[in-house]
Design an enzyme around this catalytic site. Structure first.
Site, PDB file in Angstrom:
ATOM      1  NE  ARG A  43      -3.942   1.712   2.430  1.00 26.27           N
ATOM      2  CZ  ARG A  43      -3.824   2.965   2.916  1.00 26.27           C
ATOM      3  NH1 ARG A  43      -2.798   3.021   3.817  1.00 26.27           N
ATOM      4  NH2 ARG A  43      -4.842   3.821   3.012  1.00 26.27           N
ATOM      5  CB  SER A 112     -12.792  -1.734   1.193  1.00 26.26           C
ATOM      6  OG  SER A 112     -11.320  -1.715   1.210  1.00 26.26           O
ATOM      7  CE  LYS A 141      -9.630   3.494   3.446  1.00 27.35           C
ATOM      8  NZ  LYS A 141      -9.174   3.105   1.862  1.00 27.35           N
TER       9      LYS A 141
HETATM   10  N1  3NM Z   1      -8.708   0.122   5.161  1.00 28.46           N
HETATM   11  P1  3NM Z   1      -4.505   0.402  10.883  1.00 28.46           P
HETATM   12  S1  3NM Z   1      -9.059   0.904   7.633  1.00 28.46           S
HETATM   13  C1  3NM Z   1      -6.374   0.693   4.838  1.00 28.46           C
HETATM   14  O1  3NM Z   1     -11.733   0.338   6.588  1.00 28.46           O
HETATM   15  C2  3NM Z   1      -7.292   0.549   5.805  1.00 28.46           C
HETATM   16  O2  3NM Z   1     -11.402  -0.231   4.796  1.00 28.46           O
HETATM   17  C3  3NM Z   1      -9.601   0.532   6.180  1.00 28.46           C
HETATM   18  O3  3NM Z   1      -4.730   0.635   9.253  1.00 28.46           O
HETATM   19  C4  3NM Z   1     -10.841   0.242   5.771  1.00 28.46           C
HETATM   20  O4  3NM Z   1      -4.247  -0.931  11.235  1.00 28.46           O
HETATM   21  C5  3NM Z   1      -7.441   1.086   7.136  1.00 28.46           C
HETATM   22  O5  3NM Z   1      -3.250   1.279  11.185  1.00 28.46           O
HETATM   23  C6  3NM Z   1      -6.345   1.523   7.974  1.00 28.46           C
HETATM   24  O6  3NM Z   1      -5.605   1.018  11.726  1.00 28.46           O
HETATM   25  C7  3NM Z   1      -6.003   0.413   8.610  1.00 28.46           C
END
Ligand code: 3NM
Length: 213
Positions: A43, A112, A141
């Protein structure tokens, strides 16, 4: 063929240079693979296309050697050029049927989802697995939707016949709850690639996940 696919019980790691404590991508991914992580997603939001392709080719080589699954976030062209096992797209990226037309029948497509209607539509669109999140608040994000909570995860795990990957704010201290609410596969960025000792973190996350089942 990769040994573990999204949806099977494991940690799903996503790379992010902003949270890797300044370590090179190769070092982080080698640590993940060495610790037994078998799903790695690339990513990257800032690099130019050529530099991203170079990094993806490196990750493709490392994941192939480790018999791991390699997925590229967002960029369908990059996934094709790097011979990735899969591509992950969001609700506002190219629609899954169009992505399928580009990548062919064999590449995995992850989508997603943030609400029941999206999860219900995913199979008909041709997604191979769905992301379910953000389970908890996350600052990783940009433009992320509000947390969907464990209720949505519970609902998806009971109602949707597709492999799911829980994501968003998942950390060592809450991953047991996420496992308890139906996630066999948990996806992390900051708590994983930001860990000073990645193998120790993977072991701790797996142990905590197991305690939730
Ligand atoms: N997608 P962390 S939340 C890349 O809800 C991403 O679709 C998400 O990062 C979604 O583990 C997210 O640091 C970020 O919270 C996840």
């Amino acid at each position: 063929m990769p040994r573990i696919l999204p949806g099977e019980t494991d940690i799903y790691a996503i790379t992010d240079p902003n949270f890797s404590l300044g370590r090179p991508l190769e070092e982080v991914v080698r640590a993940l693979l060495g610790a037994g992580v078998r799903i790695v997603q690339y990513r990257e939001k800032k690099l130019k296309a050529g530099a991203m392709l170079e990094e993806c080719r490196l990750l493709r080589r490392l994941t192939r050697e480790a018999n791991a699954c390699f997925i590229v976030d967002d960029y369908v062209d990059l996934a094709i050029l790097a011979e990735a096992d899969g591509v992950h797209v969001g609700q506002e990226d190219f629609p899954v049927p169009q992505v399928r037309a580009l990548v062919g029948p064999d590449m995995l497509i992850g989508l997603s989802t943030h609400k029941p209607e999206q999860a219900e539509a995913a199979r008909g669109l041709g997604a191979d697995y769905i992301g379910v999140g953000p389970i908890y608040a996350t600052h990783t994000k940009e433009d992320v939707v509000d947390p969907v909570g464990l209720e949505y995860l519970d609902w998806v795990s009971r109602n949707i016949d597709l492999p799911l990957v829980a994501i968003g704010g998942i950390k060592e201290h809450n991953i047991a709850d996420v496992a308890r609410h139906g996630a066999r596969c948990c996806c992390l960025i900051t708590d994983l690639v930001g860990a000073p000792d990645i193998p120790a973190k993977v072991a701790a996350l797996r142990k905590a996940m197991q305690s939730g089942y």
